[in-house]
Design a protein around this motif. Structure first.
Motif, PDB file in Angstrom:
ATOM      1  N   VAL A  34       6.100  -0.892  -5.312  1.00  0.00           N
ATOM      2  CA  VAL A  34       7.103  -0.197  -4.498  1.00  0.00           C
ATOM      3  C   VAL A  34       7.485   1.115  -5.181  1.00  0.00           C
ATOM      4  O   VAL A  34       7.686   1.171  -6.392  1.00  0.00           O
ATOM      5  N   LYS A  35       7.567   2.162  -4.386  1.00  0.00           N
ATOM      6  CA  LYS A  35       7.989   3.467  -4.907  1.00  0.00           C
ATOM      7  C   LYS A  35       9.445   3.370  -5.374  1.00  0.00           C
ATOM      8  O   LYS A  35      10.275   2.766  -4.691  1.00  0.00           O
ATOM      9  N   PRO A  36       9.778   3.962  -6.512  1.00  0.00           N
ATOM     10  CA  PRO A  36      11.175   3.938  -6.966  1.00  0.00           C
ATOM     11  C   PRO A  36      12.095   4.586  -5.923  1.00  0.00           C
ATOM     12  O   PRO A  36      11.738   5.580  -5.282  1.00  0.00           O
ATOM     13  N   ASN A  37      13.266   4.004  -5.756  1.00  0.00           N
ATOM     14  CA  ASN A  37      14.286   4.494  -4.818  1.00  0.00           C
ATOM     15  C   ASN A  37      13.813   4.491  -3.369  1.00  0.00           C
ATOM     16  O   ASN A  37      14.316   5.257  -2.549  1.00  0.00           O
ATOM     17  N   SER A  38      12.840   3.666  -3.054  1.00  0.00           N
ATOM     18  CA  SER A  38      12.353   3.587  -1.681  1.00  0.00           C
ATOM     19  C   SER A  38      13.395   2.926  -0.796  1.00  0.00           C
ATOM     20  O   SER A  38      14.065   1.974  -1.197  1.00  0.00           O
ATOM     21  N   GLN A  39      13.530   3.431   0.422  1.00  0.00           N
ATOM     22  CA  GLN A  39      14.512   2.920   1.376  1.00  0.00           C
ATOM     23  C   GLN A  39      13.884   2.026   2.436  1.00  0.00           C
ATOM     24  O   GLN A  39      14.535   1.657   3.398  1.00  0.00           O
ATOM     25  N   GLY A  40      12.604   1.717   2.300  1.00  0.00           N
ATOM     26  CA  GLY A  40      11.937   0.859   3.270  1.00  0.00           C
ATOM     27  C   GLY A  40      11.478   1.591   4.522  1.00  0.00           C
ATOM     28  O   GLY A  40      11.166   0.970   5.529  1.00  0.00           O
ATOM     29  N   VAL A  41      11.444   2.912   4.468  1.00  0.00           N
ATOM     30  CA  VAL A  41      11.004   3.723   5.604  1.00  0.00           C
ATOM     31  C   VAL A  41       9.764   4.501   5.175  1.00  0.00           C
ATOM     32  O   VAL A  41       9.770   5.179   4.147  1.00  0.00           O
ATOM     33  N   ILE A  42       8.707   4.387   5.964  1.00  0.00           N
ATOM     34  CA  ILE A  42       7.477   5.125   5.658  1.00  0.00           C
ATOM     35  C   ILE A  42       7.692   6.586   6.036  1.00  0.00           C
ATOM     36  O   ILE A  42       8.041   6.891   7.177  1.00  0.00           O
ATOM     37  N   PRO A  43       7.468   7.498   5.089  1.00  0.00           N
ATOM     38  CA  PRO A  43       7.636   8.924   5.395  1.00  0.00           C
ATOM     39  C   PRO A  43       6.663   9.376   6.494  1.00  0.00           C
ATOM     40  O   PRO A  43       5.535   8.877   6.582  1.00  0.00           O
ATOM     41  N   LEU A  44       7.112  10.305   7.303  1.00  0.00           N
ATOM     42  CA  LEU A  44       6.295  10.817   8.401  1.00  0.00           C
ATOM     43  C   LEU A  44       4.956  11.350   7.890  1.00  0.00           C
ATOM     44  O   LEU A  44       3.922  11.130   8.508  1.00  0.00           O
ATOM     45  N   GLY A  45       4.959  12.035   6.771  1.00  0.00           N
ATOM     46  CA  GLY A  45       3.728  12.598   6.216  1.00  0.00           C
ATOM     47  C   GLY A  45       2.684  11.530   5.924  1.00  0.00           C
ATOM     48  O   GLY A  45       1.488  11.718   6.185  1.00  0.00           O
ATOM     49  N   ILE A  46       3.127  10.393   5.397  1.00  0.00           N
ATOM     50  CA  ILE A  46       2.204   9.298   5.107  1.00  0.00           C
ATOM     51  C   ILE A  46       1.667   8.711   6.410  1.00  0.00           C
ATOM     52  O   ILE A  46       0.474   8.430   6.542  1.00  0.00           O
ATOM     53  N   SER A  47       2.546   8.533   7.374  1.00  0.00           N
ATOM     54  CA  SER A  47       2.117   8.006   8.675  1.00  0.00           C
ATOM     55  C   SER A  47       1.087   8.915   9.326  1.00  0.00           C
ATOM     56  O   SER A  47       0.078   8.455   9.862  1.00  0.00           O
TER      57      SER A  47
END
Length: 131
Positions: A34-47
């Motif tokens: 898990v990415k540090p400080n991740s909020q459980g939302v996939i960033p638009l750029g990754i999508s």
């Protein structure tokens, strides 16, 4: 030529999927990925990156199978060059990284070589028109 090009695009697509799967394997051995400080939302750029990683090879395969005009061949060649450049950049990141993911040793160089084959065959497909 169209069959060879389609198969190479398919291999690249499979390689990209395999590349992603290799990043997930540590989960099965208890490694926290898990990415540090991740909020459980996939960033638009990754999508978008993941979507285009699928869409571009599939679109080019369809283009090569159903169209044989010069513009279709040129589009295939240009996109194959872009993919080769992306593979070169990604492979160079691999060699510049502080820690090496040994599993990627099998994928990144192979994708680079396949993308070079794709560029060469795509170029030859264009040259057939000028003969």
């Amino acid at each position: 030529m169209q069959t060879k090009i389609s198969i190479l695009w398919l291999i690249i697509l499979i390689g990209l999927v395999f590349h992603t799967i290799l990043h997930l394997i540590p989960v099965f051995y208890g490694v926290d990925i898990v990415k540090p400080n991740s909020q459980g939302v996939i960033p638009l750029g990754i999508s978008l990156t993941m979507g285009f990683t699928f869409l571009i090879p599939v679109a080019i395969i369809c283009l090569c199978v159903f169209f044989t005009s010069k513009w279709a061949r040129v589009i295939n060649f240009i996109v194959s060059l872009i993919v080769a450049l992306i593979n070169i950049a990604h492979l160079s990141e691999f060699f510049l990284a502080k820690s090496v993911d040994i599993a990627q040793v099998f994928v990144l160089p192979a994708l680079f070589v396949i993308s070079l084959f794709l560029c060469v065959i795509s170029y030859k497909w264009i040259k057939i028109l000028t003969k």
